[in-house]
Design a protein around this motif. Structure first.
Motif, PDB file in Angstrom:
ATOM      1  N   PRO A 298      21.196  96.777   7.947  1.00 48.53           N
ATOM      2  CA  PRO A 298      20.160  96.827   8.981  1.00 48.53           C
ATOM      3  C   PRO A 298      19.949  98.261   9.467  1.00 48.53           C
ATOM      4  O   PRO A 298      20.905  98.929   9.868  1.00 48.53           O
ATOM      5  CB  PRO A 298      20.733  95.939  10.096  1.00 48.53           C
ATOM      6  N   ILE A 299      18.689  98.728   9.426  1.00 49.96           N
ATOM      7  CA  ILE A 299      18.374 100.096   9.828  1.00 49.96           C
ATOM      8  C   ILE A 299      17.246 100.072  10.860  1.00 49.96           C
ATOM      9  O   ILE A 299      16.176  99.520  10.605  1.00 49.96           O
ATOM     10  CB  ILE A 299      17.951 100.958   8.621  1.00 49.96           C
ATOM     11  N   LEU A 300      17.511 100.687  11.999  1.00 49.64           N
ATOM     12  CA  LEU A 300      16.522 100.819  13.069  1.00 49.64           C
ATOM     13  C   LEU A 300      16.131 102.283  13.175  1.00 49.64           C
ATOM     14  O   LEU A 300      16.993 103.156  13.285  1.00 49.64           O
ATOM     15  CB  LEU A 300      17.118 100.340  14.397  1.00 49.64           C
ATOM     16  N   MET A 301      14.829 102.551  13.142  1.00 53.95           N
ATOM     17  CA  MET A 301      14.331 103.919  13.236  1.00 53.95           C
ATOM     18  C   MET A 301      13.771 104.173  14.633  1.00 53.95           C
ATOM     19  O   MET A 301      13.008 103.352  15.167  1.00 53.95           O
ATOM     20  CB  MET A 301      13.239 104.149  12.191  1.00 53.95           C
ATOM     21  N   LEU A 302      14.141 105.305  15.213  1.00 53.77           N
ATOM     22  CA  LEU A 302      13.604 105.738  16.496  1.00 53.77           C
ATOM     23  C   LEU A 302      12.518 106.773  16.235  1.00 53.77           C
ATOM     24  O   LEU A 302      12.747 107.737  15.506  1.00 53.77           O
ATOM     25  CB  LEU A 302      14.703 106.347  17.373  1.00 53.77           C
ATOM     26  N   THR A 303      11.339 106.559  16.805  1.00 57.48           N
ATOM     27  CA  THR A 303      10.223 107.464  16.565  1.00 57.48           C
ATOM     28  C   THR A 303       9.817 108.134  17.865  1.00 57.48           C
ATOM     29  O   THR A 303       9.820 107.507  18.931  1.00 57.48           O
ATOM     30  CB  THR A 303       9.009 106.722  15.969  1.00 57.48           C
ATOM     31  N   ALA A 304       9.435 109.407  17.772  1.00 59.44           N
ATOM     32  CA  ALA A 304       9.069 110.166  18.970  1.00 59.44           C
ATOM     33  C   ALA A 304       7.681 109.810  19.467  1.00 59.44           C
ATOM     34  O   ALA A 304       7.399 109.896  20.657  1.00 59.44           O
ATOM     35  CB  ALA A 304       9.143 111.663  18.675  1.00 59.44           C
ATOM     36  N   LEU A 305       6.800 109.415  18.555  1.00 63.98           N
ATOM     37  CA  LEU A 305       5.427 109.098  18.908  1.00 63.98           C
ATOM     38  C   LEU A 305       5.101 107.668  18.502  1.00 63.98           C
ATOM     39  O   LEU A 305       5.455 107.231  17.409  1.00 63.98           O
ATOM     40  CB  LEU A 305       4.456 110.062  18.216  1.00 63.98           C
ATOM     41  N   ASP A 306       4.431 106.958  19.395  1.00 61.46           N
ATOM     42  CA  ASP A 306       4.068 105.570  19.114  1.00 61.46           C
ATOM     43  C   ASP A 306       2.729 105.521  18.378  1.00 61.46           C
ATOM     44  O   ASP A 306       1.764 104.927  18.823  1.00 61.46           O
ATOM     45  CB  ASP A 306       3.999 104.780  20.422  1.00 61.46           C
ATOM     46  N   ARG A 307       2.684 106.209  17.226  1.00 63.05           N
ATOM     47  CA  ARG A 307       1.482 106.198  16.395  1.00 63.05           C
ATOM     48  C   ARG A 307       1.700 105.257  15.223  1.00 63.05           C
ATOM     49  O   ARG A 307       2.791 105.156  14.689  1.00 63.05           O
ATOM     50  CB  ARG A 307       1.179 107.596  15.868  1.00 63.05           C
ATOM     51  N   VAL A 308       0.617 104.587  14.825  1.00 58.80           N
ATOM     52  CA  VAL A 308       0.729 103.632  13.718  1.00 58.80           C
ATOM     53  C   VAL A 308       1.248 104.323  12.466  1.00 58.80           C
ATOM     54  O   VAL A 308       2.160 103.824  11.797  1.00 58.80           O
ATOM     55  CB  VAL A 308      -0.624 102.956  13.445  1.00 58.80           C
ATOM     56  N   ASP A 309       0.699 105.496  12.129  1.00 54.11           N
ATOM     57  CA  ASP A 309       1.122 106.188  10.910  1.00 54.11           C
ATOM     58  C   ASP A 309       2.594 106.555  10.964  1.00 54.11           C
ATOM     59  O   ASP A 309       3.309 106.461   9.960  1.00 54.11           O
ATOM     60  CB  ASP A 309       0.288 107.458  10.702  1.00 54.11           C
ATOM     61  N   ASP A 310       3.060 106.979  12.132  1.00 57.63           N
ATOM     62  CA  ASP A 310       4.458 107.365  12.279  1.00 57.63           C
ATOM     63  C   ASP A 310       5.367 106.163  12.076  1.00 57.63           C
ATOM     64  O   ASP A 310       6.400 106.240  11.396  1.00 57.63           O
ATOM     65  CB  ASP A 310       4.676 107.969  13.671  1.00 57.63           C
ATOM     66  N   ARG A 311       4.986 105.032  12.649  1.00 57.98           N
ATOM     67  CA  ARG A 311       5.781 103.812  12.493  1.00 57.98           C
ATOM     68  C   ARG A 311       5.774 103.353  11.049  1.00 57.98           C
ATOM     69  O   ARG A 311       6.815 102.971  10.493  1.00 57.98           O
ATOM     70  CB  ARG A 311       5.220 102.718  13.403  1.00 57.98           C
ATOM     71  N   ILE A 312       4.614 103.366  10.415  1.00 59.08           N
ATOM     72  CA  ILE A 312       4.491 102.901   9.040  1.00 59.08           C
ATOM     73  C   ILE A 312       5.333 103.753   8.102  1.00 59.08           C
ATOM     74  O   ILE A 312       6.001 103.247   7.201  1.00 59.08           O
ATOM     75  CB  ILE A 312       3.017 102.893   8.603  1.00 59.08           C
ATOM     76  N   GLN A 313       5.333 105.065   8.317  1.00 57.16           N
ATOM     77  CA  GLN A 313       6.113 105.942   7.447  1.00 57.16           C
ATOM     78  C   GLN A 313       7.592 105.619   7.534  1.00 57.16           C
ATOM     79  O   GLN A 313       8.305 105.615   6.533  1.00 57.16           O
ATOM     80  CB  GLN A 313       5.862 107.404   7.815  1.00 57.16           C
ATOM     81  N   GLY A 314       8.075 105.329   8.738  1.00 58.99           N
ATOM     82  CA  GLY A 314       9.475 104.963   8.882  1.00 58.99           C
ATOM     83  C   GLY A 314       9.804 103.683   8.138  1.00 58.99           C
ATOM     84  O   GLY A 314      10.831 103.589   7.454  1.00 58.99           O
ATOM     85  N   LEU A 315       8.930 102.697   8.231  1.00 61.22           N
ATOM     86  CA  LEU A 315       9.148 101.441   7.521  1.00 61.22           C
ATOM     87  C   LEU A 315       9.075 101.639   6.016  1.00 61.22           C
ATOM     88  O   LEU A 315       9.825 101.029   5.258  1.00 61.22           O
ATOM     89  CB  LEU A 315       8.103 100.408   7.968  1.00 61.22           C
ATOM     90  N   GLU A 316       8.179 102.492   5.571  1.00 56.59           N
ATOM     91  CA  GLU A 316       8.032 102.712   4.136  1.00 56.59           C
ATOM     92  C   GLU A 316       9.237 103.429   3.538  1.00 56.59           C
ATOM     93  O   GLU A 316       9.459 103.363   2.331  1.00 56.59           O
ATOM     94  CB  GLU A 316       6.751 103.500   3.856  1.00 56.59           C
ATOM     95  N   HIS A 317      10.010 104.118   4.360  1.00 58.98           N
ATOM     96  CA  HIS A 317      11.227 104.763   3.863  1.00 58.98           C
ATOM     97  C   HIS A 317      12.413 103.813   3.848  1.00 58.98           C
ATOM     98  O   HIS A 317      13.525 104.213   3.492  1.00 58.98           O
ATOM     99  CB  HIS A 317      11.553 105.999   4.703  1.00 58.98           C
ATOM    100  N   GLY A 318      12.187 102.554   4.242  1.00 57.61           N
ATOM    101  CA  GLY A 318      13.237 101.557   4.117  1.00 57.61           C
ATOM    102  C   GLY A 318      13.799 101.009   5.408  1.00 57.61           C
ATOM    103  O   GLY A 318      14.709 100.186   5.376  1.00 57.61           O
ATOM    104  N   ALA A 319      13.282 101.456   6.562  1.00 59.20           N
ATOM    105  CA  ALA A 319      13.775 100.928   7.829  1.00 59.20           C
ATOM    106  C   ALA A 319      13.356  99.467   7.996  1.00 59.20           C
ATOM    107  O   ALA A 319      12.301  99.050   7.522  1.00 59.20           O
ATOM    108  CB  ALA A 319      13.250 101.768   8.994  1.00 59.20           C
ATOM    109  N   ASP A 320      14.185  98.688   8.677  1.00 60.41           N
ATOM    110  CA  ASP A 320      13.860  97.296   8.968  1.00 60.41           C
ATOM    111  C   ASP A 320      13.033  97.173  10.240  1.00 60.41           C
ATOM    112  O   ASP A 320      12.258  96.233  10.399  1.00 60.41           O
ATOM    113  CB  ASP A 320      15.139  96.480   9.144  1.00 60.41           C
ATOM    114  N   ASP A 321      13.218  98.107  11.156  1.00 60.96           N
ATOM    115  CA  ASP A 321      12.578  98.017  12.463  1.00 60.96           C
ATOM    116  C   ASP A 321      12.448  99.423  13.037  1.00 60.96           C
ATOM    117  O   ASP A 321      13.025 100.379  12.509  1.00 60.96           O
ATOM    118  CB  ASP A 321      13.428  97.126  13.374  1.00 60.96           C
ATOM    119  N   TYR A 322      11.692  99.560  14.105  1.00 54.23           N
ATOM    120  CA  TYR A 322      11.519 100.855  14.756  1.00 54.23           C
ATOM    121  C   TYR A 322      11.350 100.634  16.242  1.00 54.23           C
ATOM    122  O   TYR A 322      10.993  99.542  16.706  1.00 54.23           O
ATOM    123  CB  TYR A 322      10.291 101.590  14.204  1.00 54.23           C
ATOM    124  N   LEU A 323      11.619 101.678  17.009  1.00 54.02           N
ATOM    125  CA  LEU A 323      11.323 101.726  18.436  1.00 54.02           C
ATOM    126  C   LEU A 323      10.733 103.083  18.750  1.00 54.02           C
ATOM    127  O   LEU A 323      11.223 104.107  18.257  1.00 54.02           O
ATOM    128  CB  LEU A 323      12.591 101.516  19.271  1.00 54.02           C
TER     129      LEU A 323
END
Length: 234
Positions: A80-105
């Motif tokens: 299980p991998i959770l990614m923390l993102t500095a900006l709540d932008r769709v592209d930023d979230r999508i990139q984290g998921l595309e690198h294999g994260a299961d979830d983001y905040l």
């Protein structure tokens, strides 16, 4: 009686305040926490031992969270991998998921929500699974081996992609919304539906002969998705 071992959480975050607060909160919730302030330290720790759950900041000095995510995912596709993102932008979230994260905040986030997400990911990863293999249309799925084949070829799916495809194969013909998928596959009662959109696109790239013209995993506009075992919508 022998006590159950503590679950381990690894946190890699370069903001010292976030690092300290999140580490203390997870520790108070019963996790054994290892915390690192840069990507290089995180990479060395991952090379020695994988945790039960990994929490990564995307924007790290030196080695990025995306790269750490890829390294960890290559070693264990069920981690299980959770990614923390500095900006709540769709592209930023999508990139984290595309690198294999299961979830983001997105920062700033609620510590309670972070804990709920971590616990939900671990429940999904550790849930008992059925063992009988079955076939739907041209696909054969073996839950015990966590493998899927079509036309004699094994599909290389990540843990989340496997769970998502398993869900559709066991619900053929049913129209499901993105909220249904978040609840039934991710175990969330809330969340961003774009998470599902990203994983659907990645799954189509592996199961569809022509991903941008899907035959099996169809979009039902305004409602969600439907799996067609025959590969023929009619």
């Amino acid at each position: 009686m022998i006590a159950a071992p503590q679950l381990t959480a690894m946190l890699v975050e370069d903001d010292p305040t976030v690092l300290g607060v999140v580490s203390d909160y997870l520790a108070s919730a019963g996790y054994r926490v290892t915390a690192f302030a840069d990507g290089a330290s995180g990479r060395r720790a991952l090379a020695e031992r994988l945790p039960d759950v990994l929490i990564l900041d995307r924007m790290l000095p030196g080695i990025s969270g995306d790269e750490l995510c890829r390294i960890a995912r290559d070693r264990d596709d069920r981690l299980p991998i959770l990614m923390l993102t500095a900006l709540d932008r769709v592209d930023d979230r999508i990139q984290g998921l595309e690198h294999g994260a299961d979830d983001y905040l997105a920062k700033p986030f609620s510590l309670r929500e972070l804990l709920l997400r971590v616990n939900a990911m671990l429940r999904r990863a550790r849930a008992p699974r059925p063992t009988a293999a079955f076939e739907v249309g041209p696909f054969r799925l073996d839950p015990l081996r966590r493998a899927v084949w079509t036309a004699g070829r094994e599909l290389l799916l990540t843990a989340r992609e496997f769970e998502l495809f398993h869900y559709f194969l066991t619900n053929p013909g049913r129209v499901v919304s993105r909220e249904d998928v978040l609840r039934d596959v991710w175990g969330w009662s809330f969340g961003d539906p774009s998470t599902v959109t990203v994983h659907i696109r990645r799954l189509r790239e592996k199961i569809e002969p022509v991903p941008h013209e899907p035959r099996y995993l169809l979009t039902v506009w305004g409602e969600g998705y439907r799996f067609v075992a025959s590969g023929d919508e009619s």
